[in-house]
Design an enzyme around this catalytic site. Structure first.
Site: not given
Ligand code: ZN
Length: 209
Positions: A99-102, A140, A168, A170
Site C-alpha cells: 500500500c502506497e499510503h502506509h 488496489q 490490507h 494497514c
Molecule cells: Zn494503507
C-alpha cells in the site's frame, strides 16, 4: 526446465533473477532503515538488529522490483496466434503488493480473463504481468486497472476482465476495519464492459471453483 527444484530453490532463483537496483540505492535504503530503527527508539547495535537495515533494504529492493521491469520484457516471446474466441480465465493468481499510503502489504488474489482476438499469451506470463504491477507501491484500484490495461495493450483482445480481492494489513493491523474484510476491485474493458452476457459468464466463472 526447473522440474526438480524445491519450492525454496524456486524462490531463490526468482530472487536472483529480479532486476537489481544497484549498490548506491541499496546503500541509501540501508541508511534509511538504520535511521528508522533509531527514530523508533531501538538500538541498531543490539545483536538481533545488526543486519536488519541490510536485510530490510534487500526486501524492499525485491518488493519494488516491478519498477525495473517492462511489459515487453515479461511477455517477450510468449504471445501466440490462436483462433480461440471464448473467455480465457486465469484464476487465483497469488498477489503480494504494498500500500502506497502506509508502506504495508496487501495480499490476496487476482483473477484475469480475456477474450482473444487472434492472439493468446502463455498462462504463466499472466501471473508475471500481475507481479510487474504488484511489486510497486500501489493502491488496489490502480493495480487492477493497470493489469487490465497492460493485457489490452499487449494482446488487443476483444475484452478484458480483472478482479482483485485482497486484505490490507494497514487496515487489519491498525484495527481500522473488521479484521477479515476483503476488498474487491474490478476493471472491465471491451466486451466485458459492453456485453452483459460476457460479463455474467465471467462472473459465474469466478464463483465456481
Ligand atoms: Zn494503507
Amino acid at each position: 526446465m526447473h522440474n526438480h527444484e524445491t519450492e525454496l530453490e524456486a524462490a531463490e532463483r526468482r530472487i536472483r533473477n529480479i532486476p537489481r537496483c544497484g549498490a548506491a540505492k541499496l546503500a541509501r535504503m540501508e541508511e534509511s532503515f538504520l535511521q528508522l530503527l533509531q527514530a523508533i527508539g531501538e538500538d541498531p547495535n543490539r545483536e538481533g538488529l545488526l543486519r536488519t537495515p541490510t536485510r530490510a533494504a534487500r526486501a524492499f529492493e525485491f518488493l519494488t522490483n516491478g519498477y525495473r521491469q517492462s511489459l515487453d520484457d515479461v511477455v517477450n516471446g510468449a504471445i501466440f496466434e490462436s483462433d480461440a474466441s471464448e473467455i480465457i480465465l486465469v484464476k487465483d493468481i497469488e498477489l503480494y503488493s504494498m500500500c502506497e499510503h502506509h508502506l504495508l502489504p496487501f495480499i490476496g488474489r487476482a483473477h484475469v480473463a480475456y477474450i482473444p482476438n487472434g492472439k493468446v499469451i502463455g498462462l504463466s506470463k499472466v501471473a508475471r504481468l500481475v507481479d510487474v504491477f504488484a511489486r510497486r507501491l500501489q493502491i488496489q484500484e490502480n493495480l487492477t486497472v493497470q493489469i487490465a490495461d497492460a493485457l489490452m495493450k499487449t494482446l488487443h483482445p476483444a475484452g478484458v476482465g480483472v478482479v482483485v480481492e485482497a486484505k490490507h494489513l494497514c487496515m487489519m493491523m491498525r484495527g481500522v476495519e473488521k479484521q477479515n474484510s476483503v476488498m474487491k476491485t474490478s476493471c472491465l474493458l471491451g466486451t466485458f464492459k459492453e456485453d452483459a452476457r460476457t460479463r455474467s459468464e465471467f462472473l459465474s466463472l469466478l464463483v465456481g471453483t
